[in-house]
Design a protein around this motif. Structure first.
Motif, short mmCIF file in Angstrom:
data_model
loop_
_atom_site.label_atom_id
_atom_site.label_comp_id
_atom_site.label_asym_id
_atom_site.label_seq_id
_atom_site.Cartn_x
_atom_site.Cartn_y
_atom_site.Cartn_z
N LEU A 67 -3.67 14.01 25.92
CA LEU A 67 -2.93 13.08 26.78
C LEU A 67 -1.71 12.49 26.08
O LEU A 67 -0.58 12.58 26.59
N VAL A 68 -1.92 11.89 24.92
CA VAL A 68 -0.82 11.23 24.21
C VAL A 68 0.24 12.23 23.73
O VAL A 68 1.44 12.02 23.94
N PRO A 69 -0.15 13.36 23.09
CA PRO A 69 0.88 14.32 22.66
C PRO A 69 1.71 14.87 23.82
O PRO A 69 2.94 15.00 23.70
N LEU A 70 1.08 15.18 24.95
CA LEU A 70 1.79 15.82 26.05
C LEU A 70 2.61 14.83 26.87
O LEU A 70 3.73 15.14 27.28
N LEU A 71 2.05 13.64 27.12
CA LEU A 71 2.70 12.71 28.02
C LEU A 71 3.55 11.65 27.32
O LEU A 71 4.34 10.97 27.97
N ILE A 72 3.39 11.50 26.01
CA ILE A 72 4.15 10.47 25.30
C ILE A 72 4.98 11.06 24.17
O ILE A 72 6.21 10.93 24.16
N VAL A 73 4.33 11.74 23.21
CA VAL A 73 5.06 12.22 22.03
C VAL A 73 6.11 13.26 22.38
O VAL A 73 7.28 13.15 21.97
N THR A 74 5.74 14.27 23.18
CA THR A 74 6.69 15.33 23.52
C THR A 74 7.87 14.82 24.33
O THR A 74 9.03 15.12 23.99
N PRO A 75 7.67 14.02 25.41
CA PRO A 75 8.84 13.48 26.13
C PRO A 75 9.74 12.61 25.25
O PRO A 75 10.97 12.70 25.35
N LEU A 76 9.14 11.78 24.40
CA LEU A 76 9.95 10.94 23.52
C LEU A 76 10.77 11.79 22.56
O LEU A 76 11.90 11.43 22.20
N THR A 77 10.22 12.93 22.14
CA THR A 77 10.94 13.82 21.24
C THR A 77 12.12 14.46 21.94
O THR A 77 13.23 14.52 21.39
N LEU A 86 13.72 13.24 24.44
CA LEU A 86 14.68 12.19 24.76
C LEU A 86 15.15 11.44 23.52
O LEU A 86 15.84 10.42 23.63
N GLY A 87 14.80 11.95 22.34
CA GLY A 87 15.14 11.25 21.10
C GLY A 87 16.33 11.82 20.36
O GLY A 87 16.56 11.48 19.20
N GLY A 88 17.10 12.68 21.03
CA GLY A 88 18.29 13.24 20.38
C GLY A 88 18.04 14.58 19.72
O GLY A 88 18.82 14.98 18.85
N THR A 89 16.99 15.28 20.13
CA THR A 89 16.72 16.60 19.56
C THR A 89 17.86 17.57 19.84
O THR A 89 18.31 18.31 18.95
N PHE A 90 18.34 17.58 21.08
CA PHE A 90 19.36 18.55 21.49
C PHE A 90 20.72 17.92 21.73
O PHE A 90 21.64 18.60 22.20
N TYR A 91 20.87 16.65 21.43
CA TYR A 91 22.15 15.98 21.68
C TYR A 91 22.27 14.77 20.77
O TYR A 91 21.28 14.33 20.16
N SER A 92 23.47 14.24 20.70
CA SER A 92 23.69 12.99 19.97
C SER A 92 23.59 11.84 20.96
O SER A 92 24.09 11.93 22.09
N VAL A 93 22.95 10.77 20.54
CA VAL A 93 22.82 9.60 21.41
C VAL A 93 24.20 9.06 21.78
O VAL A 93 24.39 8.50 22.86
N GLN A 94 25.19 9.26 20.91
CA GLN A 94 26.54 8.77 21.17
C GLN A 94 27.20 9.48 22.35
O GLN A 94 28.20 9.02 22.88
N MET A 95 26.63 10.61 22.78
CA MET A 95 27.17 11.35 23.92
C MET A 95 26.75 10.72 25.24
O MET A 95 27.29 11.08 26.30
N PHE A 134 15.25 2.09 22.11
CA PHE A 134 13.86 1.68 22.20
C PHE A 134 12.90 2.85 21.96
O PHE A 134 11.69 2.67 21.97
N ASN A 135 13.45 4.02 21.77
CA ASN A 135 12.67 5.22 21.49
C ASN A 135 12.55 5.39 19.98
O ASN A 135 13.55 5.66 19.31
N VAL A 186 11.50 7.74 18.17
CA VAL A 186 11.82 9.08 17.69
C VAL A 186 13.31 9.22 17.39
O VAL A 186 13.71 10.02 16.54
N VAL A 187 14.14 8.44 18.07
CA VAL A 187 15.58 8.46 17.81
C VAL A 187 15.87 8.18 16.34
O VAL A 187 16.71 8.84 15.71
N TYR A 188 15.17 7.22 15.77
CA TYR A 188 15.41 6.82 14.39
C TYR A 188 14.94 7.91 13.41
O TYR A 188 15.57 8.12 12.37
N LEU A 189 13.87 8.60 13.76
CA LEU A 189 13.37 9.68 12.90
C LEU A 189 14.35 10.84 12.88
O LEU A 189 14.72 11.35 11.82
N ILE A 190 14.77 11.27 14.07
CA ILE A 190 15.69 12.41 14.15
C ILE A 190 17.04 12.05 13.57
O ILE A 190 17.68 12.87 12.88
N SER A 191 17.50 10.82 13.81
CA SER A 191 18.79 10.40 13.28
C SER A 191 18.80 10.42 11.76
O SER A 191 19.73 10.94 11.13
N GLY A 192 17.76 9.87 11.14
CA GLY A 192 17.68 9.86 9.68
C GLY A 192 17.55 11.26 9.11
O GLY A 192 18.16 11.59 8.09
#
Length: 253
Positions: free
Chosen positions: A169-179, A181-190, A201-202, A204-210
């Motif tokens: 439940l948590v990996p599919l409905l929370i972790v994967t969507p947050l990933t 939407l966390g800037g995996t395929f784009y920059s948040v600045q876009m 507020f996500n 995962v954004v901070y993890l991917i950014s760093g």
């Protein structure tokens, strides 16, 4: 600390990886490679560069981090849930092991699997695009910190879940969507200003950014904030685990 007990559990968990090599290693690598080929080709033909970085190279840190997050959670959650499902968890709890040794051994195995998988994906990505790692030490640090944090989260999920549906439940409905939407395929600045604020507020954004900063010296948020958020999440997971073992939640029922 009992090193023999630690190594026994660690080796057992790693042996399970080698027995299910295709499911544990090859399948995630193939899936991530398909993400890279599809998104790199389809979107890369329209977006050639992001912040001066070729789009194909830009998404590599995000794909590696996505795999690291999902596999850390999955490996740790299943590793502790299966003994609970079969009832062998009581043999483990009655053994002369401290709770710290149990958590460390399971977490170390999950981290090792995730780091191995992330490394293979990184090497695979280097076949498609030239990679430049500006800060290799920071890259390794982020990988270890992220894998450890989400392995602990997976351990918590494995104790909380009382069936296989809840385990996913948590990996599919929370972790994967947050990933995604966390800037995996784009920059948040876009994004438009409003959605940039929402994205902060996500976690995962901070993890991917760093992690992306360790490659290309570019980041959506300052490195110090990325480390602070990751460290805070790690502390929360440790506090929850301490409470679980103190109260025996879902372990002594």
């Amino acid at each position: 600390m009992n090193p023999i007990a630690f190594l026994t559990i660690y080796r057992y968990q790693m042996a399970r990886t080698w027995r299910t090599l295709f499911q544990s290693v090859f399948s995630p690598v193939i899936s991530t490679s398909l993400y890279f080929v599809v998104f790199g080709s389809a979107i890369g033909s329209r977006i050639t560069e992001v912040d001066g970085i070729h789009y194909g190279a830009f998404i590599v840190p995000g794909l590696v981090m996505m795999s690291l997050l999902t596999q850390s959670v999955s490996n740790a959650s299943f590793a502790i849930y299966f003994p609970r499902f079969t009832g062998t968890i009581y043999e483990l709890l009655s053994a002369p092991l401290s709770y710290m040794e149990i958590v460390l051994s399971y977490t170390a195995a999950a981290v090792s699997k995730s780091i191995l998988l992330a490394t293979i994906i990184l090497l695979t990505a280097s076949i498609f695009v030239p990679l430049h790692i500006a800060h290799p030490v920071w890259m390794v640090l982020f990988m270890l910190l992220t894998a450890t944090t989400f392995s602990l989260l997976g351990f918590i999920i494995g104790i909380w879940a009382d069936n296989f549906e809840k385990l996913q439940l948590v990996p599919l409905l929370i972790v994967t969507p947050l990933t995604f939407l966390g800037g995996t395929f784009y920059s948040v600045q876009m994004l438009p200003p409003f959605w940039q604020t929402v994205s902060l507020f996500n976690p995962v954004v901070y993890l991917i950014s760093g992690f992306r900063w360790s490659f290309y010296d570019i980041a959506d948020v300052p490195l110090s904030i990325s480390l602070l958020v990751t460290g805070a999440f790690l502390a929360i997971c440790l506090a929850i685990l301490a409470w679980i073992f103190k109260t025996g939640y879902r372990l002594k029922q």
